[in-house]
Design a protein around this motif. Structure first.
Motif, PDB file in Angstrom:
ATOM      1  N   GLN A 170      -6.521   1.390  -5.421  1.00 39.98           N
ATOM      2  CA  GLN A 170      -6.674   1.520  -3.971  1.00 39.98           C
ATOM      3  C   GLN A 170      -7.593   2.687  -3.619  1.00 39.98           C
ATOM      4  N   ILE A 171      -7.582   3.702  -4.477  1.00 38.51           N
ATOM      5  CA  ILE A 171      -8.414   4.884  -4.239  1.00 38.51           C
ATOM      6  C   ILE A 171      -9.865   4.640  -4.641  1.00 38.51           C
ATOM      7  N   ILE A 172     -10.079   4.064  -5.823  1.00 38.49           N
ATOM      8  CA  ILE A 172     -11.455   3.936  -6.329  1.00 38.49           C
ATOM      9  C   ILE A 172     -12.149   2.672  -5.831  1.00 38.49           C
ATOM     10  N   ASP A 173     -11.379   1.729  -5.292  1.00 39.14           N
ATOM     11  CA  ASP A 173     -11.934   0.501  -4.716  1.00 39.14           C
ATOM     12  C   ASP A 173     -11.296   0.272  -3.348  1.00 39.14           C
ATOM     13  N   PRO A 174     -11.959   0.696  -2.278  1.00 41.82           N
ATOM     14  CA  PRO A 174     -11.364   0.594  -0.933  1.00 41.82           C
ATOM     15  C   PRO A 174     -11.025  -0.839  -0.517  1.00 41.82           C
ATOM     16  N   THR A 175     -11.559  -1.855  -1.219  1.00 43.75           N
ATOM     17  CA  THR A 175     -11.259  -3.244  -0.862  1.00 43.75           C
ATOM     18  C   THR A 175      -9.969  -3.740  -1.525  1.00 43.75           C
ATOM     19  N   PHE A 176      -9.390  -2.940  -2.423  1.00 45.30           N
ATOM     20  CA  PHE A 176      -8.194  -3.353  -3.158  1.00 45.30           C
ATOM     21  C   PHE A 176      -6.971  -3.306  -2.243  1.00 45.30           C
ATOM     22  N   LYS A 177      -6.326  -4.453  -2.052  1.00 48.94           N
ATOM     23  CA  LYS A 177      -5.140  -4.561  -1.196  1.00 48.94           C
ATOM     24  C   LYS A 177      -3.947  -4.959  -2.053  1.00 48.94           C
ATOM     25  N   LYS A 178      -3.048  -4.032  -2.279  1.00 40.85           N
ATOM     26  CA  LYS A 178      -1.901  -4.258  -3.160  1.00 40.85           C
ATOM     27  C   LYS A 178      -1.042  -5.427  -2.687  1.00 40.85           C
ATOM     28  N   VAL A 179      -0.670  -6.300  -3.644  1.00 48.12           N
ATOM     29  CA  VAL A 179       0.254  -7.392  -3.363  1.00 48.12           C
ATOM     30  C   VAL A 179       1.671  -6.825  -3.371  1.00 48.12           C
ATOM     31  N   VAL A 180       2.408  -7.043  -2.291  1.00 47.84           N
ATOM     32  CA  VAL A 180       3.750  -6.457  -2.165  1.00 47.84           C
ATOM     33  C   VAL A 180       4.680  -7.017  -3.236  1.00 47.84           C
ATOM     34  N   ALA A 181       4.716  -8.336  -3.365  1.00 48.93           N
ATOM     35  CA  ALA A 181       5.566  -8.963  -4.391  1.00 48.93           C
ATOM     36  C   ALA A 181       5.158 -10.417  -4.541  1.00 48.93           C
ATOM     37  N   LEU A 182       5.285 -10.932  -5.731  1.00 49.42           N
ATOM     38  CA  LEU A 182       4.986 -12.339  -5.961  1.00 49.42           C
ATOM     39  C   LEU A 182       6.040 -13.210  -5.283  1.00 49.42           C
ATOM     40  N   GLN A 183       5.593 -14.348  -4.750  1.00 52.31           N
ATOM     41  CA  GLN A 183       6.503 -15.258  -4.060  1.00 52.31           C
ATOM     42  C   GLN A 183       7.208 -16.207  -5.034  1.00 52.31           C
ATOM     43  N   ARG A 184       6.707 -16.270  -6.258  1.00 50.76           N
ATOM     44  CA  ARG A 184       7.289 -17.151  -7.278  1.00 50.76           C
ATOM     45  C   ARG A 184       6.974 -16.563  -8.651  1.00 50.76           C
ATOM     46  N   ALA A 185       7.677 -17.070  -9.652  1.00 50.60           N
ATOM     47  CA  ALA A 185       7.380 -16.648 -11.027  1.00 50.60           C
ATOM     48  C   ALA A 185       5.966 -17.106 -11.395  1.00 50.60           C
ATOM     49  N   PRO A 186       5.201 -16.273 -12.057  1.00 52.69           N
ATOM     50  CA  PRO A 186       3.821 -16.634 -12.386  1.00 52.69           C
ATOM     51  C   PRO A 186       3.737 -17.728 -13.445  1.00 52.69           C
ATOM     52  N   LYS A 187       2.677 -18.529 -13.345  1.00 51.90           N
ATOM     53  CA  LYS A 187       2.390 -19.527 -14.383  1.00 51.90           C
ATOM     54  C   LYS A 187       1.547 -18.839 -15.452  1.00 51.90           C
ATOM     55  N   LEU A 188       2.067 -18.778 -16.652  1.00 46.96           N
ATOM     56  CA  LEU A 188       1.431 -18.032 -17.735  1.00 46.96           C
ATOM     57  C   LEU A 188       0.903 -18.977 -18.809  1.00 46.96           C
ATOM     58  N   ALA A 189      -0.228 -18.606 -19.390  1.00 51.47           N
ATOM     59  CA  ALA A 189      -0.770 -19.317 -20.543  1.00 51.47           C
ATOM     60  C   ALA A 189      -1.082 -18.311 -21.639  1.00 51.47           C
ATOM     61  N   ILE A 190      -0.714 -18.648 -22.853  1.00 53.45           N
ATOM     62  CA  ILE A 190      -1.043 -17.801 -24.001  1.00 53.45           C
ATOM     63  C   ILE A 190      -2.316 -18.334 -24.652  1.00 53.45           C
ATOM     64  N   LEU A 191      -3.328 -17.488 -24.712  1.00 57.95           N
ATOM     65  CA  LEU A 191      -4.592 -17.879 -25.333  1.00 57.95           C
ATOM     66  C   LEU A 191      -4.459 -17.752 -26.849  1.00 57.95           C
ATOM     67  N   ASN A 192      -4.673 -18.839 -27.531  1.00 55.67           N
ATOM     68  CA  ASN A 192      -4.499 -18.893 -28.980  1.00 55.67           C
ATOM     69  C   ASN A 192      -5.675 -18.205 -29.673  1.00 55.67           C
ATOM     70  N   LEU A 212      10.496 -15.591 -19.635  1.00 53.94           N
ATOM     71  CA  LEU A 212       9.348 -16.336 -19.125  1.00 53.94           C
ATOM     72  C   LEU A 212       8.778 -17.235 -20.217  1.00 53.94           C
ATOM     73  N   THR A 213       8.349 -18.399 -19.809  1.00 51.26           N
ATOM     74  CA  THR A 213       7.708 -19.315 -20.751  1.00 51.26           C
ATOM     75  C   THR A 213       6.206 -19.329 -20.489  1.00 51.26           C
ATOM     76  N   ALA A 214       5.451 -19.662 -21.512  1.00 46.50           N
ATOM     77  CA  ALA A 214       3.994 -19.714 -21.388  1.00 46.50           C
ATOM     78  C   ALA A 214       3.467 -20.882 -22.216  1.00 46.50           C
ATOM     79  N   THR A 215       2.431 -21.517 -21.696  1.00 42.81           N
ATOM     80  CA  THR A 215       1.805 -22.656 -22.368  1.00 42.81           C
ATOM     81  C   THR A 215       0.692 -22.170 -23.286  1.00 42.81           C
TER      82      THR A 215
END
Length: 371
Positions: A170-192, A212-215
């Motif tokens: 937020q300090i070094i990039d004035p356009t950065f707007k912190k996300v308060v909290a995720l509305q759902r569990a994230p969809k994750l993928a594991i890169l092989n 958490l599970t990941a594809t």
């Protein structure tokens, strides 16, 4: 501890910050960890990122040491001393932003600033057991950062928590707007990708603790992107620093790498651009389906300092980080440990410009483990 390159003491804010010595601070020489710049003139003005820090509630207390010319991955610096890795003293601090990572790990700074051309934030973050973020390419200003021209380099923060990492952004990039909290569990993928079993074990254990599970997914151009990134780095570093090889003041390891880099052709760089387009499109396609991609930051446990004198022998340590410099995607490293208490990094990658979302997902996952 050889962490500090120059004492600075600017600003009167509550947050203490240290800045990599490739970033201009008015009245101080920008040394880039090299004796080749001992006779250089002090910077005439602050880098834009420094102005942002001073305009916030911060004090810049020092410039930090680094792998010479930011052209190395171990953090070993014969000219000004190698920063000691505070949490794992026998291991390399990682390069090139070694001092910035070590400063946070040692509790000398609330957050610090490094640069990342081929893994130079994420690698030392892993080695020193702290958080590190390479923002989307171009997201944080490089005005007043050495080298002046770079197709891959990103300015980004180190911190001991996701929350402080977000504060730093937020300090070094004035356009950065912190996300308060995720509305759902994230969809994750594991890169092989290829990494030592103990590294993967740590990552899988961490995700299991988070419930958490990941594809599993693959990236066809991943290895080619790694090689292509090196072509671009070699070509641009020779353009920036080639003349310094005539001074006799550049350390042997970096001097030899620069001379070798001199043979990189413009045709190779153009071929690298083609790989960049293919790899970026491939990652974008995956990120249309998943919130983040997960993979190790480093393919193995960092080596001991006594074994890492030959930088070139350990360039494979950047195998999993450099591709995302080529593509420009934001990438964040979360500190983990093996069962034997050695450092591991879990790397998360998000869409271009989704730096806020990346931090929010990382925060969600870390808190899920803590609970």
């Amino acid at each position: 501890m050889n962490i500090v390159a120059q004492d600075v003491h600017m600003g009167t804010g509550k947050l203490k910050v240290m800045v990599k010595d490739t970033i201009d601070i008015q009245g101080f020489k920008t040394m880039s960890g090299s004796k080749a710049f001992e006779e250089s003139l002090p910077a005439q003005k602050n880098a834009e990122v420094v102005e942002h820090i001073l305009n916030a509630d911060c004090t810049i207390s020092a410039k930090t040491n680094l792998h010479e010319l930011a052209f190395g991955i171990t953090g070993i610096n014969k000219a000004f001393g190698t920063p000691v890795n505070p949490k794992y003293p026998d291991l390399i601090p990682g390069g090139s932003s070694s001092g910035s990572a070590a400063a946070v790990a040692a509790g000398l700074a609330d957050f610090s600033i490094g640069t990342d051309t081929g893994g130079s934030i994420r690698m030392p973050a892993t080695c020193c057991g702290v958080y590190g973020l390479k923002p989307t390419f171009g997201r944080v200003s490089r005005v007043g950062v050495v080298p002046e021209q770079s197709s891959l380099d990103c300015v980004g923060p180190f911190a001991s928590s996701i929350s402080m990492l977000e504060t730093a952004m937020q300090i070094i990039d004035p356009t950065f707007k912190k996300v308060v909290a995720l509305q759902r569990a994230p969809k994750l993928a594991i890169l092989n990708v290829a990494a030592e079993p103990e590294i993967w074990d740590s990552i899988h254990d961490f995700l299991q603790q988070a419930k958490l599970t990941a594809t599993q997914v693959t990236a066809q151009y991943f290895d080619q992107a790694y090689q292509a990134g090196m072509q671009v780095i070699n070509y641009e570093n020779w353009q920036a620093y080639g003349e310094l090889t005539k001074t006799g003041k550049v350390g042997q390891d970096v001097n030899e790498r620069l001379l070798k880099a001199a043979s990189t052709t413009l045709q190779q760089v153009q071929q690298a651009e083609s790989i960049k387009d293919q790899f970026s499109a491939e990652i974008d396609q995956l990120l249309d389906q998943y919130d983040v991609l997960i993979l190790p930051t480093l393919p193995q446990v960092p080596p001991q300092v006594v074994d890492a004198e030959n930088t070139a022998a350990f360039l494979n340590l950047t195998a999993l980080v450099r591709p995302f410099n080529l593509s420009g995607h934001p990438a964040l490293s979360i500190p983990l440990e093996t069962k034997n208490g050695l450092p591991v990094g879990l790397q998360m990658v998000a869409k271009h410009g989704a730096d806020e979302q990346l931090c929010a997902v990382a925060d969600f996952v870390v808190k899920a483990v803590a609970h």
